[in-house]
Scaffold this motif. Structure first.
Motif, mmCIF file in Angstrom:
data_model
loop_
_atom_site.group_PDB
_atom_site.id
_atom_site.type_symbol
_atom_site.label_atom_id
_atom_site.label_comp_id
_atom_site.label_asym_id
_atom_site.label_seq_id
_atom_site.Cartn_x
_atom_site.Cartn_y
_atom_site.Cartn_z
ATOM 1 N N VAL A 531 9.462 6.620 -4.440
ATOM 2 C CA VAL A 531 9.630 5.172 -4.608
ATOM 3 C C VAL A 531 10.270 4.565 -3.353
ATOM 4 C CG1 VAL A 531 10.838 3.387 -5.944
ATOM 5 C CG2 VAL A 531 9.810 5.344 -7.119
ATOM 6 N N TYR A 532 11.257 5.249 -2.814
ATOM 7 C CA TYR A 532 11.947 4.805 -1.603
ATOM 8 C C TYR A 532 10.970 4.685 -0.432
ATOM 9 C CZ TYR A 532 15.238 5.332 2.399
ATOM 10 O OH TYR A 532 15.936 5.192 3.569
ATOM 11 N N HIS A 533 10.201 5.739 -0.193
ATOM 12 C CA HIS A 533 9.317 5.763 0.975
ATOM 13 C C HIS A 533 8.136 4.806 0.814
ATOM 14 C CE1 HIS A 533 11.502 9.634 1.499
ATOM 15 N NE2 HIS A 533 11.519 9.214 2.753
ATOM 16 N N GLU A 534 7.579 4.711 -0.396
ATOM 17 C CA GLU A 534 6.477 3.764 -0.630
ATOM 18 C C GLU A 534 6.980 2.330 -0.472
ATOM 19 O OE1 GLU A 534 3.396 4.127 -0.851
ATOM 20 O OE2 GLU A 534 3.013 6.199 -1.430
ATOM 21 N N GLY A 535 8.216 2.074 -0.918
ATOM 22 C CA GLY A 535 8.799 0.740 -0.775
ATOM 23 C C GLY A 535 8.928 0.347 0.689
ATOM 24 N N MET A 540 7.281 -2.584 5.495
ATOM 25 C CA MET A 540 6.976 -2.548 6.931
ATOM 26 C C MET A 540 5.572 -3.082 7.198
ATOM 27 S SD MET A 540 8.790 0.878 8.533
ATOM 28 C CE MET A 540 8.098 2.091 7.428
ATOM 29 N N ARG A 541 4.630 -2.704 6.325
ATOM 30 C CA ARG A 541 3.250 -3.179 6.510
ATOM 31 C C ARG A 541 3.191 -4.706 6.459
ATOM 32 N NH1 ARG A 541 0.287 -0.286 2.707
ATOM 33 N NH2 ARG A 541 -0.585 1.159 4.219
ATOM 34 N N VAL A 543 5.567 -6.915 7.184
ATOM 35 C CA VAL A 543 6.167 -7.504 8.393
ATOM 36 C C VAL A 543 5.229 -7.349 9.579
ATOM 37 C CG1 VAL A 543 8.056 -7.309 10.060
ATOM 38 C CG2 VAL A 543 8.551 -7.206 7.614
ATOM 39 N N LEU A 544 4.687 -6.153 9.752
ATOM 40 C CA LEU A 544 3.819 -5.896 10.907
ATOM 41 C C LEU A 544 2.514 -6.688 10.809
ATOM 42 C CD1 LEU A 544 4.413 -2.047 11.248
ATOM 43 C CD2 LEU A 544 5.334 -3.845 12.717
ATOM 44 N N SER A 545 2.012 -6.847 9.585
ATOM 45 C CA SER A 545 0.805 -7.650 9.389
ATOM 46 C C SER A 545 1.055 -9.099 9.791
ATOM 47 C CB SER A 545 0.369 -7.566 7.928
ATOM 48 O OG SER A 545 -0.731 -8.412 7.696
ATOM 49 N N SER A 546 2.211 -9.619 9.386
ATOM 50 C CA SER A 546 2.578 -10.992 9.746
ATOM 51 C C SER A 546 2.701 -11.149 11.253
ATOM 52 C CB SER A 546 3.891 -11.362 9.056
ATOM 53 O OG SER A 546 4.422 -12.548 9.582
ATOM 54 N N LEU A 547 3.340 -10.174 11.887
ATOM 55 C CA LEU A 547 3.520 -10.240 13.339
ATOM 56 C C LEU A 547 2.192 -10.075 14.076
ATOM 57 C CD1 LEU A 547 6.793 -8.115 13.704
ATOM 58 C CD2 LEU A 547 6.568 -10.587 13.969
ATOM 59 N N ILE A 595 7.900 8.091 11.170
ATOM 60 C CA ILE A 595 6.540 8.623 11.127
ATOM 61 C C ILE A 595 5.669 7.742 10.230
ATOM 62 C CG2 ILE A 595 5.113 10.628 10.550
ATOM 63 C CD1 ILE A 595 7.457 12.411 11.188
ATOM 64 N N ILE A 596 6.241 7.298 9.114
ATOM 65 C CA ILE A 596 5.500 6.384 8.230
ATOM 66 C C ILE A 596 5.163 5.103 8.993
ATOM 67 C CG2 ILE A 596 5.689 4.963 6.148
ATOM 68 C CD1 ILE A 596 7.411 7.206 4.933
ATOM 69 N N ALA A 597 6.120 4.590 9.761
ATOM 70 C CA ALA A 597 5.881 3.374 10.552
ATOM 71 C C ALA A 597 4.735 3.591 11.540
ATOM 72 C CB ALA A 597 7.147 2.963 11.293
ATOM 73 N N GLY A 598 4.657 4.813 12.084
ATOM 74 C CA GLY A 598 3.625 5.115 13.064
ATOM 75 C C GLY A 598 2.216 5.086 12.500
ATOM 76 N N THR A 599 2.064 5.119 11.172
ATOM 77 C CA THR A 599 0.729 5.077 10.548
ATOM 78 C C THR A 599 0.240 3.652 10.338
ATOM 79 O OG1 THR A 599 1.582 5.049 8.263
ATOM 80 C CG2 THR A 599 1.274 7.213 9.294
ATOM 81 N N LEU A 600 1.077 2.677 10.661
ATOM 82 C CA LEU A 600 0.786 1.289 10.278
ATOM 83 C C LEU A 600 0.206 0.451 11.415
ATOM 84 C CD1 LEU A 600 3.996 0.638 8.131
ATOM 85 C CD2 LEU A 600 1.725 1.345 7.342
ATOM 86 N N GLY A 601 -0.498 1.077 12.333
ATOM 87 C CA GLY A 601 -1.115 0.309 13.415
ATOM 88 C C GLY A 601 -0.530 0.682 14.766
ATOM 89 N N ARG A 602 -0.578 -0.295 15.658
ATOM 90 C CA ARG A 602 -0.081 -0.055 17.023
ATOM 91 C C ARG A 602 1.443 -0.201 17.028
ATOM 92 N NH1 ARG A 602 -1.920 0.827 21.915
ATOM 93 N NH2 ARG A 602 -0.851 -0.059 23.721
ATOM 94 N N VAL A 603 2.098 0.897 16.686
ATOM 95 C CA VAL A 603 3.553 0.887 16.510
ATOM 96 C C VAL A 603 4.163 1.981 17.377
ATOM 97 C CG1 VAL A 603 5.440 1.257 14.869
ATOM 98 C CG2 VAL A 603 3.417 -0.019 14.161
#
Length: 844
Positions: A531-535, A540-541, A543-547, A595-603
C-alpha cells in the motif's frame, strides 16, 4: 621590571585602578564585538571571559551574546576535534552562569554526541530542573532517559510476583546461614535491600551503569540501609578481594537474565564469581552452616521452545513479495533481519523479543512446548562447558498445519528448591519471549507428521537456534532428547539429512552472485508494505504527469518562437531533448522509492542510502529491472556531508519531487523535519512537491493500566514496602513509543480526534498551539492519549501509520495523574508543537 610598582593593599580604594578596569572592560567589549563581526569566535570568547571576570555585574547585559559566542566557538572546536578545549570552555561558562539552562543543555548535547550519555543526561536533567518549560532540554532528557534507565526497569519493579518470589528465596538462603551477599547487576538495589532486611551481615552490590549506580545510592540511603550495603560502580568481573570486598561471599543474587536467558552475561559473570568471589559450593549430602559454602540465586533454569505461525513476525523478518509496485526483486538478492543473520557485523543478538501475548494478530502454536536445555548455575563445570559444547540437533513433531515463522523461547528460573519464575507467553510476567525467526526455507508450510529440525548451541554465551529446517513424515527422528541431557548428540539418518538439504535448495540466476542484504525489521516490514509503495507510485506519477504537460507547453512555445525567427526548415532539424525530472529520496534507511520513480518516464532519481550493501542491492535490483546503470544515483556520493543532502543536483536545476521521512518507526515525529521541509521548499521547481505534503496527527483518550505500569513505579506496595518509586520515576518520560495500538490492553473512552496538522508544503497553515475538545463516550479514568498519523501524499492519497500493514508503531502520552471522566462530558486538550516535539496536556 614587571613587579617593581607597588600594589595597593587589598580593600584599599584606588580611583585610578577602577578607571583602568572600566577602560579595559570597554575595550574588551569593543574587541569582542569586532571579532564577532569577523567571525573570529575564539578570540571573541576570550574577550568575553575577561569582561565577565573583571565586571561580573555585566552578566545580564552580555548573557545572550556570550551564549551565541560560546556555541559558535564550540562548533568550531568540535569540527577540529579539540574535545578538551571544548569541554574546558563549557566548564568556564558554567562557572560564570551555573544556573543557565541553555548552556547546560548545549553542554549535554555535545557530551551526548561524544558518547558520554550518562554525563549528558545529568546536564539535560539539570536544565529541565532549572526551567521545566524548556522544551529543547525536555526532549533531550526524554530521549536519553529512555536509554539510561530502560523501560523494563519500571515493568520489573511493578511485577509484584517477581519481587515476592525473589524476596522469599533470599530470605530462605539468609535464614539458612548465607549471611554475606553479593548482588551482581544491582540496578536500583532492590535485591540487596531484600538481603539486608532478611538479616544478612554483609551486603555488596555492583552496578556498571553510572546512572543506575547513583540511583541505587539514593534508594539505599532513602531506605536507611547505606551503612549495611556497600555499592560498587563496576562490573563484577573487575571485583578483586580484598581490594573491593574483604572476603569471599556465601551468596550471589542476580537477575542478569534477558528474554534469551544468557544475553546479559550471566554465564560469564557466574563463572568469574565461582572462581574468585564465592565460597566453594556445598557437596552433595554435606551438612553444616551455609555461611561456609557458596550458593547462587537463581539456582538453575530450564529453557523451553515452541514453533509458531505468526504473521506479525513474518512481515518483520521475511520479505514475502517478489514484486513491489511493479519492481521485481530478483531471487539472487536475499533480505535478512539482524536476528536471522549469521556471522555478520550487524548481529547484536541472535534473536529478537516479543510479548507474544500482545503480538498483533496473535500466533498459532505448531508444536507442543519442548525442552531445549537446563543449566545449573551452582555448577561451575557445567557453566564452563556451555560455551564449548558443540551444537546439538533437536527434532520436534508438528501438531498443527500452518506456516513456520519462528521458534519462540522462554524459561523457568528456579530460584531455589521452593521458588520459581516462568517467562512463558501464558504467564503474566514482566519478561518478553525470545523469538528466532525462520528463513531460507523453500516451503514454509508444514503439516502434522512433519518434524521441525534445529541446531542449538550456547556459543559466545548467547542461546543460538540455527539451521531450522523441516523434515517430512518419512524421516526417522528421535525426538525425546534435548541439548543438555544428550551426551551423544541426536544424529539424523542420511534420509533426514537429504530431506533437510533438499528443502533448503533455492534456484537462482546462474550467472548472478547471491547478495545478502541485512535490513532492520522495520525496513523489511516497509518492503512488505505494498500500500505504501503503490501510494507513492501513484502520487509521483500524478506530479510528473502534471510537470510533463507544463514542459510540453513550454517546448511548443519555444519551438513556435524558433520557427518565427529562424524559418521552418532550420527549426525542424533541431530536435529538442527534454531535461529529466530530478527526484530525491531522503528516507531514513533502505528505500526502493527511487527505483519506482525511475519507471515513471524521463526521471533521474537520487537515493540517499548510506550503507554500501544497500547501494549494491539497489544497483542489483535496478539491473534486474533493465534500468541503465546510470539511472540511479547515490546522492551522498555527491555531497560533502550529511547536512548538505538537501541540495540541487546541478547548480541550475531544481528537484521535481523530494521525499522526506516525517515519522520515525517508533511513532514520533522525526527531529528537525520542519527545518528540512523549509529547505526543501526552496529547492523545488515550479509545480514540484514534497512527499508527504501534509500530515494529520490523531489521538484518542484511553484507560490503560498497562501503560501506567510501564511508565512509572506505582508506590511502595509493588516493591514490598521499599521506597524506590520517587527516585526511578525521575527518569519516567511522558511519551511511550513503539506501541501496537491494535493489541494494547486498554479501554477507549473517546473516538479518535484530529490533534495537529503539519503542512510541509504550505507552512502558514501550521499552528504551534491548539486546543482540541474531546467528547467522552465511555465513563472511566483517562490514563493515556495514544496517537498516530495520516500522511497525505496529496489530497487523495493517504498513508495511515496505524494500519495493519504499517511498518510504523504508535506512541502515547501517559498522564502523570489519571483523570476521572463521565460519558457525555468534554475534555479539552492543549496540543503544542515545538520543532519536532509535540506535547499534549489536559486542560483542567
Amino acid at each position: 621590571m614587571p613587579n617593581s610598582r607597588p600594589r595597593p593593599r587589598r580593600g584599599a580604594r584606588s580611583g585610578g585602578g577602577a578607571a583602568g578596569r572600566e577602560e579595559l572592560v570597554s575595550r574588551s567589549l569593543q574587541s569582542a564585538e569586532h571579532c564577532l563581526g569577523a567571525q573570529d569566535f575564539g578570540t571573541a570568547y576570550a574577550h568575553y571571559l575577561l569582561v565577565l571576570s573583571l565586571a561580573p555585574e555585566l552578566k545580564d547585559d552580555v548573557k545572550e551574546t556570550f551564549q551565541y559566542t560560546l556555541f559558535r566557538w564550540a562548533e568550531e572546536l568540535d569540527s577540529l576535534n579539540r574535545t578538551q578545549d571544548l569541554l574546558g570552555c563549557y566548564e568556564q561558562a558554567l562557572e560564570l552562569f551555573p544556573d543557565d539552562e541553555v548552556i547546560c543543555n548545549s553542554m549535554g548535547e555535545h557530551l551526548f554526541r561524544m558518547g558520554f550519555r550518562d554525563e549528558a543526561a545529568g546536564y539535560f536533567h539539570k536544565a529541565v530542573k532549572l526551567n521545566p518549560e524548556f522544551n529543547d532540554a525536555k526532549e533531550n532528557f526524554y530521549r536519553v532517559a529512555n536509554w539510561l534507565v530502560e523501560r523494563w526497569h519500571f515493568i520489573m519493579l511493578n511485577d509484584t510476583k517477581r519481587n515476592t518470589v525473589y524476596n522469599a528465596a533470599i530470605q530462605n538462603a539468609v535464614s539458612l546461614g548465607s549471611k554475606s551477599v553479593l548482588d551482581i547487576g544491582a540496578g536500583t538495589g532492590i535485591l540487596s535491600m531484600f538481603a539486608k532486611k532478611a538479616g544478612a551481615h554483609s551486603v555488596y552490590a555492583c552496578e556498571l551503569s553510572k546512572t543506575m549506580y547513583e540511583l541505587a545510592c539514593d534508594v539505599v540511603a532513602a531506605n536507611k540501609m547505606e551503612a549495611g550495603i556497600k555499592l560498587l560502580h563496576m562490573k563484577s568481573l573487575d571485583i578483586e578481594i580484598p581490594k573491593h570486598i574483604p572476603e569471599r561471599v556465601s551468596l550471589v543474587v542476580t537477575e542478569t537474565v534477558d528474554a534469551g536467558l544468557f544475553g546479559e552475561g550471566i554465564v560469564e559473570s557466574l563463572i568469574h564469581a565461582w572462581e574468585h568471589l564465592l565460597l566453594q559450593p556445598k557437596s552433595r549430602g554435606e551438612n553444616g552452616n551455609c555461611d561456609k559454602y557458596g550458593k547462587v540465586i537463581p539456582a538453575s533454569a530450564v529453557i523451553f521452545g515452541m514453533a509458531v505461525e505468526c504473521a506479525e513476525i513474518r512481515r518483520h523478518h521475511r520479505v514475502g513479495t517478489k514484486n513491489v509496485a511493479g519492481i521485481c526483486l530478483p531471487t539472487y538478492v536475499k533480505f535478512q533481519s539482524p536476528a536471522c543473520s549469521v556471522d555478520t557485523e550487524e548481529t547484536v543478538e541472535p534473536y529478537t523479543t516479543e510479548k507474544m501475548s500482545r503480538v498483533p494478530g496473535g500466533y498459532l502454536a505448531l508444536t507442543e512446548r519442548f525442552e531445549i536445555m537446563t543449566v545449573d548455575f551452582n555448577n561451575l563445570q557445567e557453566l564452563k562447558s556451555l560455551a564449548t559444547k558443540k551444537p546439538g540437533k533437536i527434532g520436534i513433531p508438528v501438531i498443527k498445519e500452518g506456516i513456520l515463522d519462528a521458534v519462540v523461547v522462554w524459561f523457568v528460573l528456579q530460584l531455589d528448591d521452593e521458588h520459581s519464575l516462568s517467562t512463558s507467553p501464558n504467564e503474566e510476567t514482566c519478561w518478553e519471549q525470545a523469538v528466532y525467526p525462520v528463513h531460507d526455507l523453500a516451503d514454509y508450510r508444514i503439516k502434522r507428521g512433519d518434524h521441525v529440525m534445529m541446531e542449538v548451541s550456547c556459543q559466545d554465551c548467547y542461546l543460538r537456534i540455527q539451521n531450522i529446517s523441516v523434515c517430512g513424515p518419512e524421516c526417522e527422528v528421535d525426538t525425546g532428547k534435548n541439548f543438555t541431557k544428550n551426551k551423544d548428540l541426536l544424529t539424523l539418518g542420511s534420509e533426514a539429512e537429504l530431506c533437510s538439504a533438499l528443502a533448503n535448495l533455492q534456484t537462482s540466476k546462474p550467472d548472478a552472485v547471491e547478495q545478502t542484504c541485512i535490513l532492520e525489521s522495520t525496513e523489511i516490514a516497509l518492503l512488505n508494505n505494498n500500500v505504501y509503495h503503490e501510494g507513492f507510485k501513484m502520487a509521483m506519477r500524478k506530479v510528473l504527469s502534471s510537470l510533463t504537460q507544463e514542459k510540453l507547453c513550454q517546448a511548443m512555445d519555444t519551438q513556435c518562437q524558433n520557427e518565427m525567427s529562424c524559418g521552418s526548415e532550420e527549426s525542424n532539424s533541431q530536435e529538442i531533448i527534454p531535461e529529466p525530472f530530478y527526484v530525491l529520496d531522503v528516507s531514513e534507511g533502505f528505500s526502493i522509492l527511487p527505483i519506482i520513480a525511475g519507471t515513471l518516464g524521463r526521471v533521474k532519481p537520487y537515493s540517499s542510502v548510506e550503507k554500501d550493501q544497500h547501494r549494491i542491492t539497489l544497483d542489483l535490483i535496478s539491473e534486474a529491472n533493465h534500468f541503465p546503470k546510470e539511472t540511479l544515483e547515490f546522492w551522498l556520493r555527491h555531497v560533502e556531508d550529511e547536512s548538505s543532502v538537501l541540495q540541487r543536483p546541478k547548480s541550475d536545476k531544481l528537484w521535481s519531487i523530494i521525499i522526506l521521512d516525517v515519522i520515525e518507526p517508533s511513532g514520533l515525529i522525526q527531529q528537525e523535519i520542519m527545518e528540512k521541509a523549509a529547505i526543501s521548499r526552496c529547492l523545488l521547481q515550479s509545480g514540484g512537491k514534497i512527499f508527504p505534503q501534509y500530515v494529520l496527527m490523531f489521538g484518542l483518550l484511553v484507560e490503560s493500566q498497562t501503560l501506567v505500569e510501564e511508565s512509572a513505579v506505582q508506590g511502595t506496595e509493588r516493591t514490598l514496602g521499599l521506597n524506590i518509586a520517587p527516585f526511578i520515576n525521575q527518569f519516567q518520560v511522558p511519551i511511550r513509543v513503539f506501541l501496537d495500538l491494535s493489541s494494547l490492553p486498554c479501554i477507549p473512552l473517546s473516538k479518535p480526534v484530529e490533534l495537529l496538522r503539519l503542512d510541509l508544503m504550505t507552512p502558514y497553515l501550521n499552528t504551534s498551539n491548539r486546543e482540541v475538545k474531546v467528547h467522552i463516550c465511555k465513563s472511566g479514568q483517562v490514563t493515556a492519549i495514544p496517537f498516530w498519523y495520516h500522511m497525505y501524499l496529496d489530497d487523495e492519497i493517504r498513508l495511515d501509520t496505524s494500519g495493519e500493514a504499517s511498518h510504523w508503531k504508535q506512541a502515547a502520552v501517559v498522564l502523570e495523574n489519571p483523570i476521572q471522566v463521565e460519558m457525555g462530558e468534554e475534555l479539552v486538550l492543549s496540543v503544542q508543537h515545538h520543532k519536532s516535539s509535540v506535547s499534549i496536556t489536559v486542560k483542567q
